[in-house]
Enzyme design. Structure first.
Site, PDB file in Angstrom:
ATOM      1  N   ASN A  79      15.029  54.709  23.053  1.00  0.00           N
ATOM      2  CA  ASN A  79      15.202  55.902  22.212  1.00  0.00           C
ATOM      3  C   ASN A  79      16.616  55.799  21.646  1.00  0.00           C
ATOM      4  O   ASN A  79      17.587  55.909  22.398  1.00  0.00           O
ATOM      5  CB  ASN A  79      15.104  57.182  23.045  1.00  0.00           C
ATOM      6  CG  ASN A  79      13.714  57.409  23.632  1.00  0.00           C
ATOM      7  OD1 ASN A  79      12.789  56.665  23.340  1.00  0.00           O
ATOM      8  ND2 ASN A  79      13.575  58.439  24.440  1.00  0.00           N
ATOM      9  N   ASP A 133      14.742  68.867  25.327  1.00  0.00           N
ATOM     10  CA  ASP A 133      14.931  69.385  23.976  1.00  0.00           C
ATOM     11  C   ASP A 133      13.638  69.939  23.365  1.00  0.00           C
ATOM     12  O   ASP A 133      13.227  69.504  22.295  1.00  0.00           O
ATOM     13  CB  ASP A 133      15.484  68.222  23.126  1.00  0.00           C
ATOM     14  CG  ASP A 133      15.810  68.620  21.709  1.00  0.00           C
ATOM     15  OD1 ASP A 133      16.271  69.745  21.502  1.00  0.00           O
ATOM     16  OD2 ASP A 133      15.586  67.781  20.804  1.00  0.00           O
ATOM     17  N   GLU A 174      11.779  56.056  20.119  1.00  0.00           N
ATOM     18  CA  GLU A 174      12.320  57.200  19.370  1.00  0.00           C
ATOM     19  C   GLU A 174      13.456  56.705  18.487  1.00  0.00           C
ATOM     20  O   GLU A 174      14.274  55.897  18.936  1.00  0.00           O
ATOM     21  CB  GLU A 174      12.932  58.257  20.299  1.00  0.00           C
ATOM     22  CG  GLU A 174      11.951  59.158  20.977  1.00  0.00           C
ATOM     23  CD  GLU A 174      12.631  60.231  21.832  1.00  0.00           C
ATOM     24  OE1 GLU A 174      13.797  60.598  21.564  1.00  0.00           O
ATOM     25  OE2 GLU A 174      11.971  60.696  22.776  1.00  0.00           O
ATOM     26  N   TYR A 178      19.664  56.605  18.572  1.00  0.00           N
ATOM     27  CA  TYR A 178      20.117  57.505  17.511  1.00  0.00           C
ATOM     28  C   TYR A 178      21.447  57.062  16.932  1.00  0.00           C
ATOM     29  O   TYR A 178      22.321  57.883  16.683  1.00  0.00           O
ATOM     30  CB  TYR A 178      20.172  58.944  18.055  1.00  0.00           C
ATOM     31  CG  TYR A 178      18.784  59.463  18.381  1.00  0.00           C
ATOM     32  CD1 TYR A 178      18.002  60.029  17.390  1.00  0.00           C
ATOM     33  CD2 TYR A 178      18.251  59.339  19.666  1.00  0.00           C
ATOM     34  CE1 TYR A 178      16.716  60.480  17.660  1.00  0.00           C
ATOM     35  CE2 TYR A 178      16.967  59.785  19.951  1.00  0.00           C
ATOM     36  CZ  TYR A 178      16.205  60.357  18.943  1.00  0.00           C
ATOM     37  OH  TYR A 178      14.933  60.799  19.210  1.00  0.00           O
ATOM     38  N   GLU A 225      13.775  59.160  29.312  1.00  0.00           N
ATOM     39  CA  GLU A 225      15.232  59.170  29.368  1.00  0.00           C
ATOM     40  C   GLU A 225      15.813  59.667  30.687  1.00  0.00           C
ATOM     41  O   GLU A 225      16.690  60.537  30.696  1.00  0.00           O
ATOM     42  CB  GLU A 225      15.792  60.015  28.216  1.00  0.00           C
ATOM     43  CG  GLU A 225      15.484  59.441  26.861  1.00  0.00           C
ATOM     44  CD  GLU A 225      16.306  60.077  25.739  1.00  0.00           C
ATOM     45  OE1 GLU A 225      16.878  61.151  25.963  1.00  0.00           O
ATOM     46  OE2 GLU A 225      16.380  59.471  24.659  1.00  0.00           O
TER      47      GLU A 225
HETATM   48  C1  GCB Z   1      15.814  62.278  22.684  1.00  0.00           C
HETATM   49  C2  GCB Z   1      14.781  62.947  23.490  1.00  0.00           C
HETATM   50  C3  GCB Z   1      13.953  63.942  22.676  1.00  0.00           C
HETATM   51  C4  GCB Z   1      14.872  64.711  21.744  1.00  0.00           C
HETATM   52  C5  GCB Z   1      15.537  63.740  20.806  1.00  0.00           C
HETATM   53  C6  GCB Z   1      16.510  64.435  19.838  1.00  0.00           C
HETATM   54  O1  GCB Z   1      16.328  61.250  23.035  1.00  0.00           O
HETATM   55  O2  GCB Z   1      13.923  62.058  24.155  1.00  0.00           O
HETATM   56  O3  GCB Z   1      13.284  64.789  23.554  1.00  0.00           O
HETATM   57  O4  GCB Z   1      14.191  65.695  21.028  1.00  0.00           O
HETATM   58  O5  GCB Z   1      16.276  62.809  21.538  1.00  0.00           O
HETATM   59  O6  GCB Z   1      16.107  64.758  18.738  1.00  0.00           O
HETATM   60  O7  GCB Z   1      17.630  64.667  20.241  1.00  0.00           O
END
Ligand code: GCB
Length: 585
Positions: free
Chosen positions: A458, A157, A497, A460, A404
């Site tokens: 990481n 990304d 992250e 989200y 990842e």
């Molecule tokens: C991740 C990746 C990172 C991305 C991020 C995202 O897990 O490691 O490279 O930029 O998510 O913002 O999706």
């Protein structure tokens, strides 16, 4: 590999500046043909944002860089070395029309001896730079080529910026020269024993090692590495750095033939009882995942941006960062050493996931990663280049050898075990090795975490999972933390992250994703969870600043998860985090 320095014996000449670049090779050495179809590109800098022509910006394949280099006659009494800080992704170097060197890998330096290819006065230097990525390179990309189209689809990304991204220099040494220095040391009761390993090429009859304190007083000197003792050493501490210098002098027939000064810090790093101990004291990592990314420069190194970014991190109360997702310029680490910032130093092992999708629920459709990628040999090379370049930096506290990867696809352990072993064996300090984990590689399925020292997650939740729903997602987050801990009770856990895309200036009364309020609520909610667990030893926000990515339905002008905008203006959340970090002990 040693950083180029100028001193009594060595000289450094920069070849930065404006170079000619073209898509087709333009020059024939020795001829005075006018150059057609050339455009100008500043080095160091990415090509992509310096040009107006979209075809050039998005060109997939080779770019030919060219410039003249005048070499003064007095340099010829020495070895003349041409060194590139980095060329992304592949470089083939031509001198006076002849191909003399190649290097694959876009984020580490390479160099070679030039004497036999050059003459006094004018010489022609060309570099063929390729931005192709495929299943043999790191980062990994899909390389698609048909008769009328060539494409690289990144499995990561960030924008695939290319060009000569760091300084190009000519430096000189004598025929006898110091090739490498490894500064090992042992800390005893009230002294430290410094045990440098110095690699010298050529003839010599004596070496003197000196250790200088930060006022340049010699505190120890000997021709025997076993006698280098520092009494009551001052330790290099996080955010309170203290650097010694090892000065190595090499003599032949009583004449000084080489001298090199390398700074180092004395400190220890340990992982014990699920804590990260530096000098025996447990530390909580506060900081960021970052990118080398700035308007106009792309991924080109610029010292002013490095200094500003470090100042902004310190202003926020951060004590650490990760060089996501590749090794950064050497100047960054040299500054981190001086400032006491802690660095997780990452190899470009990114994209190791077949058919990676931002919609993580789609990521389980295919489990073929380790039969498809052919990167293991190249991965060994990039780890070797990373560790040999950065081993003496006290700021480096861990090596991240990938980001990842598909840790749950069959073959992950076979792929990573030798890489973890290699990393440890190259590093005299055996610093912790980490591999930031993707949510699909769950505690039940993942094959890599057992190999590493710190569990880096990481995550989200509230963004890619349960988008816009913080309450529900936090229950999942807690459960996951507890499951990892049950499985590996001795390993610390850190969040390498977590973050949400945030449009600066977009406000909302509600929990609306993309608003500045949502970013603030999201971080506060995560912090509340982290603070419940003593074995969570750090938080690296994603990302320090907004950055450019490839075109994608989920990216509006790049990735907007920055705490700062791309031009380094703070979003509202910066003040919350600053408050948290500056008040944390
Ligand atoms: C991740 C990746 C990172 C991305 C991020 C995202 O897990 O490691 O490279 O930029 O998510 O913002 O999706």
């Amino acid at each position: 590999m040693l950083y180029p320095i100028q001193n009594e014996v060595r000289s450094v000449m920069e070849l930065n500046g404006i170079w000619d670049v073209s898509i087709e090779r333009q020059s024939v050495s020795g001829s005075n043909m006018p150059l057609t179809d050339c455009f100008k590109v500043y080095v160091p800098g990415s090509i992509n944002d310096q040009v107006r022509d979209e075809k050039i910006r998005n060109h997939v394949g080779d770019f030919w860089y060219r410039r003249e280099v005048y070499v003064p006659n007095y340099l010829f009494s020495q070895r003349i070395v041409l060194r590139f800080g980095s060329v992304t992704q592949r470089a083939d170097v031509y001198v006076n029309g002849k191909q003399v060197f190649s290097h694959i890998g876009g984020f580490t330096p390479f160099e070679f001896e030039l004497n036999k290819y050059i003459r006094v006065g004018k010489n022609e230097l060309e570099v063929k730079v390729s931005n192709i990525l495929d299943n043999t390179t790191l980062p990994v990309g899909y390389h698609l080529k048909t008769e009328d189209k060539e494409e690289v689809i990144p499995l990561f990304d960030f924008y695939n910026y290319c060009g000569i991204h760091r300084s190009v220099v000519l430096y000189t040494t004598n025929d006898t020269y110091i090739k490498d220095i490894d500064i090992n040391y042992q800390i005893k009761e009230n002294y430290a024993m410094v045990l440098p390993k110095v690699e010298i090429v050529g003839d010599y009859d004596n070496i003197i090692y000196e250790i200088l304190d930060d006022t340049e007083n010699v505190v120890s000197a000997s021709d025997d590495i076993h006698n280098l003792l520092v009494d009551s050493p001052r330790l290099w501490q996080p955010m309170n750095a203290y650097l010694y210098t090892l000065r190595v002098k090499v003599f032949s027939n009583g004449r000084l033939v080489d001298i090199y000064s390398e700074k180092f810090g004395i400190r220890t790093i340990e992982i014990k009882n699920n804590q990260l101990l530096i000098n025996g004291k447990s530390y909580y990592l506060k900081g960021f995942g970052r990118h080398e990314d700035f308007p106009v420069l792309g991924k080109g190194h610029n010292g002013a941006v490095t200094v500003l970014d470090h100042n902004l991190m310190k202003w926020m109360g951060a004590n650490s960062y990760r060089t996501s997702h590749y090794p950064y310029a050497e100047e960054d680490l040299r500054l981190a050493d001086e400032e006491g910032l802690l660095v997780i130093d990452e190899a470009p092992g990114v994209g190791l996931y077949s058919r990676f999708n931002f919609d993580v629920s789609k990521n389980n459709a295919d489990n073929s990663t380790w039969s498809w990628v052919q990167t293991q040999e190249h991965h060994k090379q990039v780890i070797q280049e990373l560790v040999t370049r950065d081993k003496n930096h006290p700021s480096v506290i861990a090596w991240a050898i990938a980001n990842e990867p598909a840790g749950h696809h069959p073959g992950a352990c076979e792929y990573f075990k030798p890489l973890v072993e290699l990393t440890k064996s190259l590093d005299y300090e055996h610093r912790p090795v980490v591999v930031p984990n993707i949510v699909n590689a769950t505690p039940e399925l993942d094959e890599i975490t057992k190999l590493v020292d710190i569990i880096c997650l990481n995550r989200y939740y509230g963004w890619y999972i349960d988008h816009g729903n913080l309450n529900e997602s936090l229950e999942k987050l807690k459960k996951e933390v507890e499951t990892w801990h049950e499985k590996y009770p001795d390993k610390p856990i850190m969040f390498s992250e977590f973050g949400v895309d945030t449009v600066p200036g977009l406000h909302s009364l509600y929990e609306n994703p993309y608003s500045e309020e949502y970013q603030r609520d999201y971080y506060q909610a995560y912090f509340d969870v982290f603070d419940e667990y003593s074995y969570v030893i750090g938080e690296h926000l994603w990302n320090f600043a907004d950055f450019v990515t490839g075109r994608n339905l989920r990216r509006i002008d790049g990735n907007l998860k920055g705490i700062f905008t791309r031009d380094r203006r703070p979003k509202s959340v910066a003040y919350d985090i600053r408050k948290r970090w500056t008040s944390m002990d």
